[in-house]
Design a protein around this motif. Structure first.
Motif, PDB file in Angstrom:
ATOM      1  N   ASN A 287      -4.513  -6.542   4.273  1.00 10.84           N
ATOM      2  CA  ASN A 287      -5.567  -5.711   3.736  1.00 10.84           C
ATOM      3  C   ASN A 287      -5.075  -4.360   3.248  1.00 10.84           C
ATOM      4  O   ASN A 287      -5.640  -3.317   3.572  1.00 10.84           O
ATOM      5  CB  ASN A 287      -6.650  -5.530   4.821  1.00 10.84           C
ATOM      6  CG  ASN A 287      -8.013  -5.367   4.176  1.00 10.84           C
ATOM      7  OD1 ASN A 287      -8.117  -5.437   2.942  1.00 10.84           O
ATOM      8  ND2 ASN A 287      -9.022  -5.141   4.977  1.00 10.84           N
TER       9      ASN A 287
ATOM     10  N   ARG B 189      -0.413  -8.577   0.946  1.00 10.26           N
ATOM     11  CA  ARG B 189      -1.372  -7.490   0.672  1.00 10.26           C
ATOM     12  C   ARG B 189      -2.762  -7.920   1.111  1.00 10.26           C
ATOM     13  O   ARG B 189      -3.526  -7.132   1.656  1.00 10.26           O
ATOM     14  CB  ARG B 189      -1.377  -7.152  -0.830  1.00 10.26           C
ATOM     15  CG  ARG B 189      -0.013  -6.717  -1.335  1.00 10.26           C
ATOM     16  CD  ARG B 189      -0.002  -6.581  -2.831  1.00 10.26           C
ATOM     17  NE  ARG B 189      -0.341  -7.843  -3.511  1.00 10.26           N
ATOM     18  CZ  ARG B 189      -0.350  -7.983  -4.827  1.00 10.26           C
ATOM     19  NH1 ARG B 189      -0.057  -6.957  -5.603  1.00 10.26           N
ATOM     20  NH2 ARG B 189      -0.657  -9.135  -5.375  1.00 10.26           N
TER      21      ARG B 189
ATOM     22  N   GLY C 249      -3.163  -2.204  -0.229  1.00  3.62           N
ATOM     23  CA  GLY C 249      -2.869  -2.258  -1.649  1.00  3.62           C
ATOM     24  C   GLY C 249      -3.944  -3.011  -2.399  1.00  3.62           C
ATOM     25  O   GLY C 249      -5.047  -3.247  -1.896  1.00  3.62           O
ATOM     26  N   GLU C 250      -3.601  -3.405  -3.570  1.00  2.00           N
ATOM     27  CA  GLU C 250      -4.573  -4.086  -4.392  1.00  2.00           C
ATOM     28  C   GLU C 250      -3.980  -5.408  -4.832  1.00  2.00           C
ATOM     29  O   GLU C 250      -2.887  -5.462  -5.390  1.00  2.00           O
ATOM     30  CB  GLU C 250      -4.882  -3.240  -5.626  1.00  2.00           C
ATOM     31  CG  GLU C 250      -6.363  -3.020  -5.822  1.00  2.00           C
ATOM     32  CD  GLU C 250      -6.595  -2.167  -7.046  1.00  2.00           C
ATOM     33  OE1 GLU C 250      -7.095  -2.695  -8.050  1.00  2.00           O
ATOM     34  OE2 GLU C 250      -6.237  -0.962  -6.996  1.00  2.00           O
ATOM     35  N   ALA C 251      -4.722  -6.469  -4.541  1.00  4.76           N
ATOM     36  CA  ALA C 251      -4.172  -7.785  -4.845  1.00  4.76           C
ATOM     37  C   ALA C 251      -4.387  -8.132  -6.309  1.00  4.76           C
ATOM     38  O   ALA C 251      -5.253  -8.914  -6.658  1.00  4.76           O
ATOM     39  CB  ALA C 251      -4.796  -8.838  -3.947  1.00  4.76           C
ATOM     40  N   THR C 252      -3.625  -7.501  -7.147  1.00  4.58           N
ATOM     41  CA  THR C 252      -3.696  -7.849  -8.564  1.00  4.58           C
ATOM     42  C   THR C 252      -2.410  -8.559  -8.940  1.00  4.58           C
ATOM     43  O   THR C 252      -1.380  -8.380  -8.296  1.00  4.58           O
ATOM     44  CB  THR C 252      -3.835  -6.587  -9.433  1.00  4.58           C
ATOM     45  OG1 THR C 252      -2.767  -5.694  -9.093  1.00  4.58           O
ATOM     46  CG2 THR C 252      -5.158  -5.910  -9.209  1.00  4.58           C
TER      47      THR C 252
ATOM     48  N   ASP D  41       3.650  -5.299  -2.899  1.00  3.35           N
ATOM     49  CA  ASP D  41       3.302  -4.387  -3.985  1.00  3.35           C
ATOM     50  C   ASP D  41       4.484  -4.113  -4.892  1.00  3.35           C
ATOM     51  O   ASP D  41       4.348  -4.003  -6.096  1.00  3.35           O
ATOM     52  CB  ASP D  41       2.767  -3.065  -3.416  1.00  3.35           C
ATOM     53  CG  ASP D  41       1.275  -3.152  -3.201  1.00  3.35           C
ATOM     54  OD1 ASP D  41       0.638  -3.974  -3.891  1.00  3.35           O
ATOM     55  OD2 ASP D  41       0.748  -2.431  -2.345  1.00  3.35           O
TER      56      ASP D  41
ATOM     57  N   THR E  11       4.188  -8.167 -10.826  1.00  5.44           N
ATOM     58  CA  THR E  11       3.988  -8.607  -9.444  1.00  5.44           C
ATOM     59  C   THR E  11       5.236  -9.327  -8.963  1.00  5.44           C
ATOM     60  O   THR E  11       5.807 -10.161  -9.672  1.00  5.44           O
ATOM     61  CB  THR E  11       2.760  -9.536  -9.342  1.00  5.44           C
ATOM     62  OG1 THR E  11       1.646  -8.845  -9.881  1.00  5.44           O
ATOM     63  CG2 THR E  11       2.495  -9.939  -7.912  1.00  5.44           C
TER      64      THR E  11
ATOM     65  N   GLY F 235       0.837  -1.178   0.000  1.00  8.47           N
ATOM     66  CA  GLY F 235       0.000   0.000   0.000  1.00  8.47           C
ATOM     67  C   GLY F 235       0.881   1.239   0.000  1.00  8.47           C
ATOM     68  O   GLY F 235       1.813   1.349  -0.791  1.00  8.47           O
TER      69      GLY F 235
END
Lengths: 175, 680, 106
Positions: free
Chosen positions: A78, A74, A80-83, A105, A88, A27
């Motif tokens: 909870n 992540r 950032g964005e878990a993409t 991240d 990555t 994040g």
């Protein structure tokens, strides 16, 4: 060798010049882990899912013939964005005799922090529980949260390490 | 006070000690095996010699490596054996037990040194005292002082005294290994006829004193002696310290005693270098081993073998990957590539088979433990038992041997304790008062089958049912015998009316089952009232590789072990039924539960109806079911990898493997899947 | 360094066990003597073993090498005065003649 040297210097309280940390982001926060615990950094691909595990356990990968679990910090914390895409990053950690991959991240840098510049961690609102934080460093006027990765990996929360119930069983049958 | 050098050599020392520990354990096992095989009979000369040699070589090794405590019991034991052998003492059956106890005492000391286990000194002193008593009580000769240098004469099988000359050029590290040259030389001197032993140390070089490493051995020893011992027996003295090229033995059988009493100062041997081993001489046998069979074997560290197995595993994966890539190529354009790959596949398989065979060891390693155990337990219980073994040479993976030993021991105890009746009871029912316990092993297809069979009373159906009810285990009178026998595998089940110290202790067959299952094995029970019980354990040949069927479920691949697969089919709608809300498939009149992998493993797939997928019929632990998958992919050998190395146990999987494309696939554990399915 | 006790360079008294465990110290001690003796070689040197309670092969080797080194410098060198136990050890290990200087080595 390097690691031993560092440990012993800690014990003796000798003010060694600096320790090196691998810094990464989760994040908006910057974290650092002891570089000696890092085995390698690789991309995120070919993860085999494992059923009935918490969502932050992404599964396992084949790391040159060894099966290594992947934890997405992540999701766990909870932030950032878990993409997952070609950028990555997975940090392969080697602690407690286990090799574990953690998804973050992004990896920033390896920095040397003078020992005296590390402050104890106050109760603060970091996403990571204070239990796993060894201290706070400052880097370019930015706060760096130093993580006790060994404690984190070994914690019940991550459920990576079995609570070793199997031993008792084999003892019983020895009777 | 420890010098720096001493600390450095600590690691090495441990490694060298390990050789002794291994030899010692082997000698103890050999000794025990002979003793057990005797029953109460007197050992013949050959057996006596074998026992003597085992004890002697333990003592020798212990002396050389400084485990003085271990020489104490062995020494007295050796004295007693020596007197027995020379008929100075009359054999008594009780001596067998005494020797067995002595073996235990030495084993305890060994465990103390090797693993730091506690050593009960009183027990050792007691055994030693009793051995000494046996010597003193039965002989008119003055008792030997237990710790003095051995007074035993050369083993008698040597025949005529022969004149020997030996040259020993130790490796430079011998001092750092803490080898006690004095023990070795003393042992050699013991083999010599009185007054014939000569020993001369020579410095092989004269280095500058100040720059010399004092821990480095530059001494070369030359010995001359007349002995009745054989060349091999002399070589055995050096077995822990010398490689073949470090020891030269010359014999002069023609020479009589008088001729060799020349002072050995004259050049006793042609002075030659370290590698001066003359090929024309009769080789003194492989050092550290005895007899003919030994010459073709040598020790390899287990980790090296495991590494080899792993590397072959990697090779298999690479080969599978290449095959997969090549599969997408035009076979006509790449004909020679395809041929090469086919050859590679054959070679890889052959290599794999060879490597796996290195890990195979005969099951006799485990079986050999039982004669003694049976003897002791039978004595304790007042039962008469004859133990029969068959298929001792059946080989299985080393890793399995270690893990099957405990469950087997438990089964044997159970059979003796609960299975076989007392002699009176047996006679009363018209049986031979001596019960029979049979252990047999054989290879059936890709599995090893081990049977534990007793000719006792058989399993008591009513008692088992009553006990199960008492313990809250679900059961009913209408259950078939097979189902009733399965009850004893339920956790916490125990039929012994009272807890004995043999097999009671609240540990039951459930643990046996769990342990066997943990290594991919199965347990079955057959029983007939009045005739006895047969427990059958079947194990995979090896833990490392298994034949599997790869299946696809929602983008993931799984491996079904081929040995559980009965067949696969695409069900027709009329075969599908619902029983108690559970989907079943009717196959040849039998209703099998359908295990939907995607729902057990929470996977998303388009194939959710059995009609659209494939059902793989499986049987494991006597339970049958139909595993529903999207598609069958391939039948292949897979290398079993542990998930637990870096992660926790994964429910429903018996490990994982790496597929040709480099991805990880879980290997299904069917018994666990059945129980997961029941809990859905 | 626990090594101590020498009378003079022509009559060297060893004090303490002559074994692998102490061989490094012993070597240092004897090397010092060796260097001193090389400067002004006397005609004979005697090593007194009376105060040596135990000896092993490694100790024997060092002592033998020391004596040989001196003989190389044309100094008549010998070691004696050992107690029964030590003498027996030396005999068993085959170093008697080297210590007495009876069989000069190549």
């Amino acid at each position: 060798m390097q690691q031993t040297a560092q440990n012993s210097s800690e014990q003796q309280g000798v003010a060694q010049a600096a320790s090196e940390y691998l810094t990464f982001t989760l994040g908006s926060e910057s974290y650092g882990i002891d570089i000696l615990k890092v085995q390698e950094i690789r991309g995120y691909d070919c993860v085999t899912r494992i059923a009935n595990t918490p969502p932050f356990i992404k599964g396992v990968i084949n790391l040159r013939g060894v099966i290594v679990p992947i934890v997405d910090l992540r999701i766990k914390f909870n932030v950032g964005e878990a993409t997952y895409h070609e950028f990555t990053v997975v940090i392969i950690i080697n602690v407690l005799g286990k090799v574990v991959g953690i998804v973050v991240d992004g990896v920033s840098d390896v920095v040397a922090l003078p020992r005296e510049s590390i402050k104890p961690a106050p109760e603060l609102g970091a996403s990571l529980d204070t239990r796993y934080i060894t201290g706070l460093g400052t880097l370019n006027d930015q706060m760096l949260i130093l993580v006790d990765i060994e404690k984190l990996i070994g914690s019940d929360e991550l459920q990576i390490v079995d609570s070793a119930a199997d031993n008792s069983q084999s003892e019983v049958v020895n009777q | 006070m420890t010098t720096a050098g001493g600390e450095q050599s600590g690691v090495d020392l441990k490694r060298f000690n390990e050789v002794f520990f291994e030899e010692c354990a082997e000698n103890l096992a050999q000794m025990e095996q002979i003793l057990i095989s005797l029953g109460d009979r007197e050992p013949d000369q050959e057996q006596m010699n074998a026992i003597f040699r085992a004890a002697h070589s333990i003592k020798g090794g212990a002396g050389i490596f400084g485990f003085d405590d271990m020489t104490v019991v062995t020494h007295v034991m050796e004295s007693l054996l020596d007197r027995l052998r020379n008929h100075e003492i009359v054999f008594a059956p009780g001596m067998i037990d005494l020797f067995l106890e002595a073996g235990d005492a030495i084993a305890m000391q060994l465990a103390g040194h090797r693993d730091g286990k506690p050593v009960h000194q009183e027990a050792i002193d007691q055994v030693r005292a009793r051995l000494q008593q046996t010597i003193d009580g039965d002989t008119t000769q003055a008792p030997a002082s237990p710790v003095s240098q051995t007074q035993t004469q050369a083993p008698p099988e040597g025949g005529l005294p022969t004149s020997y000359r030996l040259a020993f050029t130790p490796e430079p590290e011998i001092f750092m290994r803490r080898v006690r040259m004095e023990s070795i030389i003393a042992e050699l001197a013991d083999l010599a006829e009185a007054g014939t032993f000569r020993c001369e140390a020579r410095l092989a070089e004269l280095p500058d004193f100040a720059g010399f490493d004092p821990e480095c051995c530059i001494t070369r020893w030359e010995f001359a002696l007349v002995s009745r011992a054989t060349r091999d027996q002399l070589a055995d003295v050096f077995m822990f310290v010398a490689d073949e090229d470090q020891l030269r033995i010359e014999e002069h059988p023609a020479e009589r005693r008088s001729q060799v009493q020349d002072p050995p100062s004259e050049p006793a041997l042609p002075v030659e270098g370290r590698r001066a081993y003359d090929r024309n001489e009769t080789a003194p046998g492989a050092f550290g081993r005895r007899g003919g069979e030994a010459e073709s074997t040598f020790r390899v560290n287990v980790t090296k073998v495991d590494q080899l197995v792993n590397q072959v595993g990697e090779l298999l994966i690479t080969q599978a990957m290449l095959s997969q890539v090549a599969g997408g190529l035009d076979p006509i354009l790449h004909q020679s590539l395809q041929r090469g790959l086919a050859q590679l596949e054959r070679n890889t398989r052959d290599l794999q088979a060879s490597v796996m065979s290195i890990r195979l060891v005969p099951i006799s390693i485990v079986f050999n433990r039982f004669p003694r155990l049976v003897r002791e337990i039978a004595a304790k219980l007042g039962k008469q038992v004859e133990l029969k073994t068959s298929g001792d040479s059946t080989e299985l993976d080393r890793g399995l041997i270690e893990k099957i030993s405990d469950p087997l021991t438990h089964l044997v105890r159970n059979a003796l304790d609960h299975g076989l009746e007392s002699p009176e009871k047996r006679t009363a029912t018209g049986k031979n008062p001596v019960g029979t316990l049979q252990l047999s092993a054989s290879q059936v297809g890709g599995r090893i089958v081990i049977d534990v069979i007793d000719d006792g009373a058989g399993l008591p159906r009513e008692k088992i049912l009553a006990k199960a009810t008492e313990n809250g285990i679900t059961c009913s009178e209408t259950m078939s015998d097979e189902e009733v026998w399965q009850l004893i595998f339920a956790p916490g089940f125990s039929t012994a009316s009272e807890i004995t110290d043999l097999s009671g202790r609240g540990v039951g067959m459930d643990v046996v089952l769990k342990n066997v299952q943990a290594i991919g094995g199965r347990v079955q029970i057959a029983s007939e009232v009045g005739k006895g019980v047969r427990v059958t354990i079947s194990l995979p040949l090896t833990l490392a590789i298994l034949d599997g069927l790869s299946v696809a479920v929602g983008g993931e691949k799984f491996i079904v072990p081929l040995n559980v697969v009965i067949e696969s089919l695409q069900p027709k709608a009329e075969q599908l039924k619902t029983v108690n809300g559970r989907e079943v498939v009717q196959v040849r009149g039998e209703y099998l539960p359908i295990l939907k992998l995607h729902s057990i493993f929470n996977l998303e797939t388009e194939v959710t109806e059995p009609c659209r997928g494939i059902l793989v019929l499986v049987e494991a632990d006597g339970e049958r079911g139909a595993v529903m998958v999207d598609a069958l992919l391939d039948e292949q050998q897979v290398v079993v990898k542990s998930i637990e190395t870096n992660y926790r146990r994964v429910e429903g999987s018996a490990g994982a493997t790496i597929l040709g494309d480099g991805r990880v696939a879980l290997i299904l554990d069917l018994p666990e899947l059945f129980s997961m399915h029941r809990q859905l | 360094m626990t090594k101590k006790g020498f009378v003079n360079d022509v009559n060297i008294t060893l004090d303490g066990a002559c074994t692998m465990e102490r061989v490094t110290d012993l070597h240092a001690f004897l090397a010092e003597r060796c260097a001193a003796l090389a400067e002004t070689p006397p005609s004979a040197v005697r090593v007194d073993l009376a105060r040596v309670p135990g000896i092993d092969a490694c100790g024997c080797q060092l002592l033998a090498l020391f004596l040989e080194q001196l003989r190389h410098l044309s100094i008549g060198a010998s070691a004696d005065g050992a107690g029964t136990e030590v003498r027996e050890s030396i005999e068993l290990l085959g170093f008697s003649s080297l210590f007495a200087g009876e069989h000069p080595q190549p």
